[in-house]
Design a protein around this motif. Structure first.
Motif, PDB file in Angstrom:
ATOM      1  N   LEU A  21       0.829  -1.204   0.000  1.00 46.49           N
ATOM      2  CA  LEU A  21       0.000   0.000   0.000  1.00 46.49           C
ATOM      3  C   LEU A  21       0.863   1.254   0.000  1.00 46.49           C
ATOM      4  N   VAL A  22       1.865   1.292   0.863  1.00 42.59           N
ATOM      5  CA  VAL A  22       2.752   2.451   0.928  1.00 42.59           C
ATOM      6  C   VAL A  22       3.508   2.619  -0.385  1.00 42.59           C
ATOM      7  N   PHE A  23       3.977   1.510  -0.949  1.00 43.16           N
ATOM      8  CA  PHE A  23       4.707   1.540  -2.218  1.00 43.16           C
ATOM      9  C   PHE A  23       3.852   2.153  -3.328  1.00 43.16           C
ATOM     10  N   THR A  24       2.615   1.706  -3.428  1.00 41.41           N
ATOM     11  CA  THR A  24       1.741   2.221  -4.489  1.00 41.41           C
ATOM     12  C   THR A  24       1.345   3.674  -4.236  1.00 41.41           C
ATOM     13  N   MET A  25       1.101   4.010  -2.980  1.00 38.89           N
ATOM     14  CA  MET A  25       0.721   5.390  -2.654  1.00 38.89           C
ATOM     15  C   MET A  25       1.856   6.350  -2.969  1.00 38.89           C
ATOM     16  N   LEU A  26       3.067   6.004  -2.564  1.00 35.51           N
ATOM     17  CA  LEU A  26       4.210   6.867  -2.844  1.00 35.51           C
ATOM     18  C   LEU A  26       4.482   6.937  -4.347  1.00 35.51           C
ATOM     19  N   PHE A 190      -4.922   1.186 -13.629  1.00 36.76           N
ATOM     20  CA  PHE A 190      -3.532   0.764 -13.745  1.00 36.76           C
ATOM     21  C   PHE A 190      -3.269  -0.339 -12.721  1.00 36.76           C
ATOM     22  N   LEU A 191      -2.187  -1.061 -12.911  1.00 39.59           N
ATOM     23  CA  LEU A 191      -1.855  -2.160 -12.005  1.00 39.59           C
ATOM     24  C   LEU A 191      -1.730  -1.679 -10.564  1.00 39.59           C
ATOM     25  N   THR A 192      -1.096  -0.531 -10.349  1.00 38.42           N
ATOM     26  CA  THR A 192      -0.919  -0.039  -8.979  1.00 38.42           C
ATOM     27  C   THR A 192      -2.248   0.354  -8.328  1.00 38.42           C
ATOM     28  N   ASP A 193      -3.244   0.724  -9.133  1.00 42.85           N
ATOM     29  CA  ASP A 193      -4.575   1.003  -8.585  1.00 42.85           C
ATOM     30  C   ASP A 193      -5.174  -0.263  -7.982  1.00 42.85           C
ATOM     31  N   VAL A 194      -5.028  -1.363  -8.720  1.00 40.66           N
ATOM     32  CA  VAL A 194      -5.565  -2.648  -8.272  1.00 40.66           C
ATOM     33  C   VAL A 194      -4.784  -3.167  -7.069  1.00 40.66           C
ATOM     34  N   LEU A 195      -3.453  -3.067  -7.135  1.00 41.08           N
ATOM     35  CA  LEU A 195      -2.625  -3.504  -6.010  1.00 41.08           C
ATOM     36  C   LEU A 195      -2.905  -2.678  -4.758  1.00 41.08           C
ATOM     37  N   GLY A 196      -3.049  -1.370  -4.942  1.00 38.67           N
ATOM     38  CA  GLY A 196      -3.333  -0.493  -3.812  1.00 38.67           C
ATOM     39  C   GLY A 196      -4.678  -0.789  -3.179  1.00 38.67           C
ATOM     40  N   GLY A 197      -5.714  -0.976  -4.005  1.00 41.74           N
ATOM     41  CA  GLY A 197      -7.043  -1.292  -3.488  1.00 41.74           C
ATOM     42  C   GLY A 197      -7.072  -2.628  -2.776  1.00 41.74           C
TER      43      GLY A 197
END
Length: 236
Positions: A21-26, A190-197
């Motif tokens: 979560l932190v990785f995707t948010m940053l 995007f992939l990071t949207d899915v990973l973050g969610g």
């Protein structure tokens, strides 16, 4: 799996989810080049493999499946399922568990909406017109993860029949994975949207399990909840 191992697994799952979560948010907030390359690589792969599929039932069996899970695996569906489940639990006098589910899904969803407004990320340029709003984190991913994690970590472990429990695990995992995949298949995120969610949903449910476990003794003292049947959220 014994109680100690299960508790340890949940802790490590929370840690890993927090890191993701932190990785995707940053990555989204600071426009980190490495994260952008990951998103672009994933987007290009889906574009090469599936081009620009339409959400309808005339593109083959796989597209039909993706259309079904994308259409009915949305936020509204999981909110309605949560309400229906809470009502059933109230009838069965599991008042505290009912409140916990409503709070977990409700506040988790609100947190997702707040993050969307904070990060203000645009969706992929060729997303479907039916997909509106900001992109990070994915609402479908968050809501499906909230329900999937409640079922997998709270409800299913209580099933005594191993065959039934295993079948339920597989069905939930396949449906959950299909919903996540559909968000990338239709270029909705995007992939990071899915990973973050997904990471947010996992972290939120497991965190709420521990919070619910801690405050249950105090809630039991309230007049309206004294007659509630107790459903153990944590195995510790």
């Amino acid at each position: 799996m014994d109680i100690k191992r299960k508790g340890s697994l949940e802790i490590w799952t929370m840690i890993l989810s927090f890191i993701v979560l932190v990785f995707t948010m940053l990555g989204v907030c600071l426009h980190i080049g490495f994260v952008h390359k990951i998103d672009l690589a994933a987007f290009n792969w889906f574009d090469r493999m599936f081009e620009e599929p339409a959400m309808n039932y005339s593109g083959g069996w796989f597209n039909d499946i993706m259309t079904i899970v994308a259409s009915y695996g949305d936020v509204l569906t999981f909110v309605l399922l949560s309400i229906a489940g809470a009502i059933i639990l109230i009838v069965k006098r599991y008042y505290l568990l009912s409140l916990w589910i409503l709070a977990t899904v409700g506040f988790g969803g609100i947190l997702g909406v707040i993050l969307k407004a904070v990060f203000h990320r645009s969706r992929p340029y060729d997303h479907l017109l039916v997909d509106t709003g900001f992109s990070f984190p994915s609402g479908h991913s968050l809501s499906s993860t909230l329900i999937a994690m409640i079922l997998l970590s709270v409800v299913m472990p209580k099933f005594s029949n191993k065959a039934l429990r295993f079948t339920a695990y597989v069905m939930i995992a396949v449906l959950w994975g299909s919903i996540l995949f559909s968000r990338l298949y239709f270029h909705a995120h995007f992939l990071t949207d899915v990973l973050g969610g997904t990471a947010l949903g996992i972290l939120w449910v497991l965190g709420m399990k521990y919070i619910g476990h801690l405050i249950t003794p105090f809630l039991q003292k309230l007049p309206l909840l004294k007659k509630s049947k107790i459903y153990t959220l944590c195995t510790k």
